[in-house]
Scaffold this motif. Structure first.
Motif, PDB file in Angstrom:
ATOM      1  N   UNK A   1      -6.672  12.874  -8.747  1.00  0.00           N
ATOM      2  CA  UNK A   1      -6.715  13.501  -7.424  1.00  0.00           C
ATOM      3  C   UNK A   1      -5.385  13.377  -6.692  1.00  0.00           C
ATOM      4  N   UNK A   2      -4.661  12.292  -6.926  1.00  0.00           N
ATOM      5  CA  UNK A   2      -3.368  12.092  -6.252  1.00  0.00           C
ATOM      6  C   UNK A   2      -2.355  13.151  -6.677  1.00  0.00           C
ATOM      7  N   UNK A   3      -2.417  13.568  -7.922  1.00  0.00           N
ATOM      8  CA  UNK A   3      -1.479  14.578  -8.428  1.00  0.00           C
ATOM      9  C   UNK A   3      -1.711  15.916  -7.721  1.00  0.00           C
ATOM     10  N   UNK A   4      -2.957  16.305  -7.550  1.00  0.00           N
ATOM     11  CA  UNK A   4      -3.257  17.551  -6.836  1.00  0.00           C
ATOM     12  C   UNK A   4      -2.849  17.452  -5.369  1.00  0.00           C
ATOM     13  N   UNK A   5      -3.059  16.290  -4.748  1.00  0.00           N
ATOM     14  CA  UNK A   5      -2.650  16.109  -3.354  1.00  0.00           C
ATOM     15  C   UNK A   5      -1.150  16.345  -3.207  1.00  0.00           C
ATOM     16  N   UNK A   6      -0.362  15.815  -4.125  1.00  0.00           N
ATOM     17  CA  UNK A   6       1.098  16.003  -4.072  1.00  0.00           C
ATOM     18  C   UNK A   6       1.474  17.477  -4.121  1.00  0.00           C
ATOM     19  N   UNK A   7       0.749  18.257  -4.902  1.00  0.00           N
ATOM     20  CA  UNK A   7       1.034  19.694  -4.986  1.00  0.00           C
ATOM     21  C   UNK A   7       0.640  20.403  -3.691  1.00  0.00           C
ATOM     22  N   UNK A   8      -0.507  20.063  -3.151  1.00  0.00           N
ATOM     23  CA  UNK A   8      -1.018  20.751  -1.960  1.00  0.00           C
ATOM     24  C   UNK A   8      -0.119  20.525  -0.750  1.00  0.00           C
ATOM     25  N   UNK A   9       0.383  19.296  -0.559  1.00  0.00           N
ATOM     26  CA  UNK A   9       1.187  19.023   0.639  1.00  0.00           C
ATOM     27  C   UNK A   9       2.483  19.825   0.664  1.00  0.00           C
ATOM     28  N   UNK A  10       2.910  20.317  -0.475  1.00  0.00           N
ATOM     29  CA  UNK A  10       4.142  21.112  -0.522  1.00  0.00           C
ATOM     30  C   UNK A  10       3.934  22.527   0.001  1.00  0.00           C
ATOM     31  N   UNK A  11       2.680  22.994   0.020  1.00  0.00           N
ATOM     32  CA  UNK A  11       2.414  24.381   0.421  1.00  0.00           C
ATOM     33  C   UNK A  11       1.435  24.528   1.577  1.00  0.00           C
ATOM     34  N   UNK A  12       0.763  23.449   1.961  1.00  0.00           N
ATOM     35  CA  UNK A  12      -0.261  23.528   3.007  1.00  0.00           C
ATOM     36  C   UNK A  12      -0.156  22.324   3.931  1.00  0.00           C
ATOM     37  N   UNK A  13      -0.825  22.428   5.071  1.00  0.00           N
ATOM     38  CA  UNK A  13      -0.859  21.330   6.038  1.00  0.00           C
ATOM     39  C   UNK A  13      -2.082  20.456   5.749  1.00  0.00           C
ATOM     40  N   UNK A  14      -1.856  19.316   5.141  1.00  0.00           N
ATOM     41  CA  UNK A  14      -2.951  18.382   4.891  1.00  0.00           C
ATOM     42  C   UNK A  14      -3.073  17.498   6.135  1.00  0.00           C
ATOM     43  N   UNK A  15      -4.164  17.696   6.883  1.00  0.00           N
ATOM     44  CA  UNK A  15      -4.314  17.047   8.181  1.00  0.00           C
ATOM     45  C   UNK A  15      -4.973  15.673   8.100  1.00  0.00           C
ATOM     46  N   UNK A  16      -5.710  15.421   7.016  1.00  0.00           N
ATOM     47  CA  UNK A  16      -6.365  14.123   6.831  1.00  0.00           C
ATOM     48  C   UNK A  16      -6.754  13.966   5.375  1.00  0.00           C
ATOM     49  N   UNK A  17      -6.844  12.709   4.955  1.00  0.00           N
ATOM     50  CA  UNK A  17      -7.272  12.374   3.596  1.00  0.00           C
ATOM     51  C   UNK A  17      -8.439  11.401   3.691  1.00  0.00           C
ATOM     52  N   UNK A  18      -9.445  11.614   2.851  1.00  0.00           N
ATOM     53  CA  UNK A  18     -10.590  10.716   2.772  1.00  0.00           C
ATOM     54  C   UNK A  18     -10.647  10.198   1.338  1.00  0.00           C
ATOM     55  N   UNK A  19     -10.728   8.882   1.194  1.00  0.00           N
ATOM     56  CA  UNK A  19     -10.778   8.265  -0.124  1.00  0.00           C
ATOM     57  C   UNK A  19     -11.720   7.078  -0.082  1.00  0.00           C
ATOM     58  N   UNK A  20     -12.026   6.523  -1.236  1.00  0.00           N
ATOM     59  CA  UNK A  20     -12.919   5.369  -1.302  1.00  0.00           C
ATOM     60  C   UNK A  20     -12.234   4.136  -0.710  1.00  0.00           C
ATOM     61  N   UNK A  21     -13.024   3.170  -0.246  1.00  0.00           N
ATOM     62  CA  UNK A  21     -12.444   1.934   0.288  1.00  0.00           C
ATOM     63  C   UNK A  21     -11.624   1.187  -0.777  1.00  0.00           C
ATOM     64  N   UNK A  22     -10.622   0.430  -0.313  1.00  0.00           N
ATOM     65  CA  UNK A  22      -9.848  -0.414  -1.220  1.00  0.00           C
ATOM     66  C   UNK A  22     -10.809  -1.368  -1.935  1.00  0.00           C
ATOM     67  N   UNK A  23     -10.499  -1.648  -3.201  1.00  0.00           N
ATOM     68  CA  UNK A  23     -11.364  -2.515  -4.010  1.00  0.00           C
ATOM     69  C   UNK A  23     -10.618  -3.778  -4.418  1.00  0.00           C
ATOM     70  N   UNK A  24     -11.309  -4.926  -4.444  1.00  0.00           N
ATOM     71  CA  UNK A  24     -10.665  -6.149  -4.923  1.00  0.00           C
ATOM     72  C   UNK A  24     -10.463  -6.080  -6.433  1.00  0.00           C
TER      73      UNK A  24
END
Length: 192
Positions: free
Chosen positions: A12-35
């Motif tokens: 998912x991080x790879x697609x996010x990197x592509x999207x931010x180059x062409x669109x306005x990503x206003x917020x990201x939602x992801x799972x909580x940090x894990x120990x």
């Protein structure tokens, strides 16, 4: 286009990197940090790390369906919500927010290999071709109409890791094409 992005792993991080180059990503939602590890140190998700690089606000709700989180997402007034391996099923209250819909990037040629672990399942089954599908999300797991697909060859040398990387790159390119089609009102729906 104003995008809320929802995802968790490296795919998912790879697609996010592509999207931010062409669109306005206003917020990201992801799972909580894990120990992780012997010290049980909290480790952020790959999507959180990438979003912080781009200085995008990050949300990590235990349950995305909670009313406060739904209202937060609605307040961003996204044109679309893009989802890739997020890890929670989205409720109707979120699916109905963006006018262009919630679009999922799925690492298989749907309708085959719905659900979890599509990359590994394609290798185990001896497939020679797999791919990525973008689709409209509905209630349920990978049940919405398909928008677009791209095929990716599976070579005898491929492992889960190498195929993951090929599919992640293909998914990043495909979501950009899909978002362009949505903006231009040329996206079509194909039933699964």
């Amino acid at each position: 286009m104003r995008i809320i992005y929802m995802g968790t792993p490296e795919f998912a991080a790879i697609a996010l990197s592509a999207i931010v180059k062409e669109h306005e990503v206003v917020a990201v939602v992801t799972q909580p940090d894990k120990p992780q590890g012997r010290n049980r140190k909290l480790v952020p998700t790959p999507v959180k790390v990438k979003a912080q690089e781009y200085e995008i606000p990050v949300y990590q709700p235990e349950k995305v369906r909670e009313a406060e989180m739904v209202e937060t997402l609605r307040s961003y007034k996204p044109d679309a919500i893009v989802v890739a391996a997020y890890g929670q099923i989205l409720p109707e209250s979120i699916l109905s927010i963006p006018p262009y819909g919630c679009i999922n990037i799925h690492a298989s040629l749907l309708p085959k290999y719905r659900g979890a672990a599509p990359i590994e399942r394609a290798i185990i089954d001896g497939e020679t071709v797999t791919g990525v599908t973008t689709m409209y999300m509905e209630k349920g797991l990978d049940t919405g109409d398909m928008i677009d697909k791209v095929e990716v060859a599976i070579t005898p040398e491929d492992t889960g890791a190498t195929l993951h990387d090929k599919l992640a790159e293909a998914g990043a390119a495909l979501i950009l094409e899909t978002l362009t089609k949505l903006e231009n009102h040329t996206a079509t729906r194909t039933k699964q």
